[in-house]
Design a protein around this motif. Structure first.
Motif, PDB file in Angstrom:
ATOM      1  N   PHE A 280       3.871  -8.955  -3.280  1.00 60.62           N
ATOM      2  CA  PHE A 280       3.666  -7.683  -2.581  1.00 60.62           C
ATOM      3  C   PHE A 280       2.183  -7.584  -2.238  1.00 60.62           C
ATOM      4  O   PHE A 280       1.331  -7.815  -3.101  1.00 60.62           O
ATOM      5  N   ALA A 281       1.873  -7.211  -1.015  1.00 54.39           N
ATOM      6  CA  ALA A 281       0.487  -7.290  -0.539  1.00 54.39           C
ATOM      7  C   ALA A 281      -0.236  -5.961  -0.639  1.00 54.39           C
ATOM      8  O   ALA A 281       0.371  -4.890  -0.741  1.00 54.39           O
ATOM      9  N   GLY A 282      -1.570  -6.045  -0.623  1.00 56.47           N
ATOM     10  CA  GLY A 282      -2.429  -4.886  -0.427  1.00 56.47           C
ATOM     11  C   GLY A 282      -2.759  -4.077  -1.648  1.00 56.47           C
ATOM     12  O   GLY A 282      -3.411  -3.026  -1.561  1.00 56.47           O
ATOM     13  N   ARG A 283      -2.359  -4.510  -2.828  1.00 56.21           N
ATOM     14  CA  ARG A 283      -2.544  -3.683  -4.021  1.00 56.21           C
ATOM     15  C   ARG A 283      -3.999  -3.725  -4.497  1.00 56.21           C
ATOM     16  O   ARG A 283      -4.719  -4.690  -4.267  1.00 56.21           O
ATOM     17  N   SER A 284      -4.409  -2.666  -5.200  1.00 61.03           N
ATOM     18  CA  SER A 284      -5.786  -2.609  -5.700  1.00 61.03           C
ATOM     19  C   SER A 284      -5.871  -1.723  -6.927  1.00 61.03           C
ATOM     20  O   SER A 284      -4.922  -1.000  -7.260  1.00 61.03           O
ATOM     21  N   GLY A 285      -7.021  -1.773  -7.569  1.00 63.68           N
ATOM     22  CA  GLY A 285      -7.270  -0.913  -8.721  1.00 63.68           C
ATOM     23  C   GLY A 285      -7.409   0.546  -8.359  1.00 63.68           C
ATOM     24  O   GLY A 285      -7.440   1.410  -9.249  1.00 63.68           O
ATOM     25  N   ASP A 286      -7.487   0.845  -7.051  1.00 65.37           N
ATOM     26  CA  ASP A 286      -7.572   2.226  -6.591  1.00 65.37           C
ATOM     27  C   ASP A 286      -6.203   2.858  -6.385  1.00 65.37           C
ATOM     28  O   ASP A 286      -6.116   4.043  -6.058  1.00 65.37           O
ATOM     29  N   ASP A 287      -5.124   2.068  -6.547  1.00 67.22           N
ATOM     30  CA  ASP A 287      -3.790   2.651  -6.468  1.00 67.22           C
ATOM     31  C   ASP A 287      -3.628   3.687  -7.575  1.00 67.22           C
ATOM     32  O   ASP A 287      -4.369   3.698  -8.567  1.00 67.22           O
ATOM     33  N   LEU A 288      -2.629   4.574  -7.407  1.00 71.82           N
ATOM     34  CA  LEU A 288      -2.556   5.763  -8.259  1.00 71.82           C
ATOM     35  C   LEU A 288      -1.447   5.686  -9.309  1.00 71.82           C
ATOM     36  O   LEU A 288      -0.370   5.148  -9.087  1.00 71.82           O
ATOM     37  N   TYR A 289      -1.766   6.266 -10.450  1.00 68.90           N
ATOM     38  CA  TYR A 289      -0.835   6.508 -11.556  1.00 68.90           C
ATOM     39  C   TYR A 289      -0.877   8.008 -11.804  1.00 68.90           C
ATOM     40  O   TYR A 289      -1.959   8.630 -11.760  1.00 68.90           O
ATOM     41  N   ILE A 290       0.278   8.617 -12.046  1.00 73.46           N
ATOM     42  CA  ILE A 290       0.292  10.062 -12.282  1.00 73.46           C
ATOM     43  C   ILE A 290       1.030  10.351 -13.589  1.00 73.46           C
ATOM     44  O   ILE A 290       2.052   9.738 -13.897  1.00 73.46           O
ATOM     45  N   ALA A 291       0.470  11.258 -14.369  1.00 73.11           N
ATOM     46  CA  ALA A 291       1.070  11.662 -15.647  1.00 73.11           C
ATOM     47  C   ALA A 291       1.430  13.135 -15.548  1.00 73.11           C
ATOM     48  O   ALA A 291       0.533  13.990 -15.484  1.00 73.11           O
ATOM     49  N   TYR A 292       2.734  13.424 -15.506  1.00 68.90           N
ATOM     50  CA  TYR A 292       3.156  14.824 -15.497  1.00 68.90           C
ATOM     51  C   TYR A 292       3.293  15.305 -16.931  1.00 68.90           C
ATOM     52  O   TYR A 292       3.911  14.652 -17.767  1.00 68.90           O
TER      53      TYR A 292
END
Length: 549
Positions: free
Chosen positions: A157-169
């Motif tokens: 899968f292309a284009g991923r980075s450490g700036d991608d988001l994780y969310i904790a509800y």
């Protein structure tokens, strides 16, 4: 490679593909198999038009599907959203809308709830159902296993980075759930181990170092909390990034006997629970049937998300004398901010990225007794999702550096040890003195007649608020207010002692073990009868309430 959670996991899977990654009552998967199933799900979701930045809800019980869903979202640069599976229609409607859900992976047993809510969420366009027969409801969804069987995973899968988001509800202790938004790189270092699985080398400097850090002898961790709780996310991925094995329990309710059996069956080294609510059933199982469970592999008994009381720590020492007891302190807004290995009470050691700040936002002087707010800098969240006011109040800039101040109050001892008091928003103001419920609860749990307890403030004409204890008695014991105050007097100042007692059949907590203070406050103000009664000594003047003049 970047500090992207999918890429980091894939690097470990490539290095130790044949190791067992996860064990559940339904199935066991190697790292290679887990990665393959997650990639198949990701490819299916991509075919449904879901991709970068889209929010994917996970309304699931514990199982490999939950971890596959998280990994699939990370692979797509989408964002998994943890959903409390106990939420009813009103709460789900709020969360689905607030989280801007585009897709949902849901257990079949919750299909009727989703069917009532989904039509009112215009953004929700795709639903995948896990499990057997769903109720007879009108729900446009595709079956999970059929999706995996019919999909061929891509090579990458292309284009991923450490700036991608994780969310904790997180629902906190009261109110509707709110989302805390992190970068992948920040949550990796703040809560997922930072590539130091044995806590002996420090965080990695580059992503390529991660597979080189995988130990030859993997750690097996039993994550007892439900995966909808962020501390379970953190425990599971911490184990994954060290090439270890994650053990999950089945069912919607925690069973201490099942946990004890799983320790022996899987050679568990680390047991992770959420406070006394999960620790006590484990200890009860061990005490009720000595010798029935093999715990010889266990060397760490850890709690995250809620502190273990001194009484529970002492009991662990009696039943599991060779095991290290660890409390990890943190929050959705800070990650893991400190730890406590074996010490009694809410005392933590932390690195220089954690501080206690006073009202002027300067550091509290050690040994001064000043109460301040715990703060964390460095790898911290970006914001609250769609809440600018709360973001501005919690994430502040001091001397050019961003800090997270989620509201936990503490003091600092002479030696720099942080003494946690509790959330300032839950503190009780009685006659001008602040009382932190967690401190009182920890003491009262040591009384033999108390199985569980929550402490809240209730209105009082003279003092503003009175300390009210809501107690679930142990067995058939019926502790009195006089007995509890006498027991606690040596450990608590007079103004912290409970002035009112309510006995209940069960103290209500969430499935993650966290206290439901909203229920507690409502219950303390409601009429009572039968066993749900209250007892008060005669007159405030006779209370020995140690208040200033």
């Amino acid at each position: 490679m970047s500090f992207n959670l999918a890429e980091l996991f894939e690097s470990v899977a490539n290095a130790v593909g044949d190791r067992t990654a996860v064990v559940t009552p339904a199935r066991s998967l190697t790292y290679r198999a887990l990665d393959d199933r997650a990639s198949r799900l990701a490819q299916h979701l991509a075919g449904a038009g879901i991709g970068e930045g889209d929010h994917i809800g996970l309304q699931l019980l514990n199982g490999t599907e939950y971890l596959e869903g998280m990994l699939a979202a990370f692979k797509l640069r989408a964002v998994p959203v943890n959903i409390n599976h106990r939420y009813v229609e009103r709460e789900l409607l709020h969360l689905f809308d607030d989280a801007d859900l585009v897709a949902l992976v849901v257990d079949a047993s919750f299909a009727s709830r989703v069917a009532a809510v989904a039509p009112r969420i215009p953004s929700l366009s795709h639903i995948v159902v896990v499990g057997g027969e769903s109720p007879d409801v009108d729900l446009d969804a595709v079956p999970y296993e059929a999706v995996l069987a019919s999909t061929t995973p891509p090579a990458s899968f292309a284009g991923r980075s450490g700036d991608d988001l994780y969310i904790a509800y997180t629902g906190g202790t009261t109110g509707m759930p709110k989302g805390v938004v992190w970068r992948h790189e920040d949550i990796f270092f703040a809560a997922l181990g930072g590539g130091d699985p044995l806590l002996d080398k420090g965080p990695i400097g580059t992503p390529d170092e991660l597979p080189l850090r995988v130990p030859d002898f993997p750690v097996t961790q039993l994550c007892a909390p439900p995966l909808m709780h962020v501390s379970a996310h953190w425990g599971a991925f911490n184990t994954f990034f060290g090439g270890g094995t994650v053990v999950l329990l089945g069912g919607a309710a925690f069973d201490g006997r099942e946990a004890c059996a799983a320790i022996g069956e899987n050679g568990v080294n680390v047991l992770t629970v959420v406070g006394d609510a999960m620790a006590r059933p484990v200890l009860d199982a061990l005490a009720d049937d000595p010798g029935a469970y093999d715990t010889s592999s266990l060397f760490v008994f850890a709690s995250g998300g809620a502190l273990l009381s001194p009484a529970t720590k002492a009991r662990i020492g009696e039943l599991l004398p060779a095991v290290m007891v660890v409390d990890a302190f943190g929050s959705s807004e800070t990650g893991i901010a400190g730890s406590n290995a074996g010490a009694v009470g809410a005392r933590f050691t932390a690195d220089d990225r954690t501080a206690v700040l006073g009202e002027d936002l300067g550091p509290v002087t050690p040994g001064s007794g000043e109460i301040g707010r715990i703060a964390r800098r460095g790898h911290i969240p970006l914001r609250y999702h769609k809440d600018e006011a709360k973001t501005a109040a919690t994430f502040v800039t001091i001397d050019g550096e961003r800090w997270s101040l989620p509201g936990d109050m503490a003091t600092v001892d002479d030696d720099g040890t942080i003494v946690l008091l509790g959330r300032g928003s839950g503190s009780i103001n009685t006659g001008g003195e602040k009382v932190f419920p967690e401190e009182v609860e920890a003491v009262l749990k040591g009384h033999p007649g108390v199985l569980d307890v929550l402490v809240v403030g209730t209105p009082d004409e003279r003092w503003g608020e009175r300390v009210t204890a809501i107690v679930q008695p142990a067995s058939d014991a019926m502790p009195t207010l006089e007995a509890l105050t006498a027991f606690a007097r040596d450990d608590l100042a007079g103004y912290k002692l409970p002035r009112r007692l309510l006995l209940v059949d069960e103290v209500r907590r969430g499935p993650n073990g966290k206290p439901d203070y909203g229920w507690a406050k409502a219950h303390a103000g409601a009429p009572t009868n039968g066993r749900h009664n209250h007892a008060e000594p005669p007159g405030d003047e006779a209370h020995d309430h140690d208040l200033p003049p």
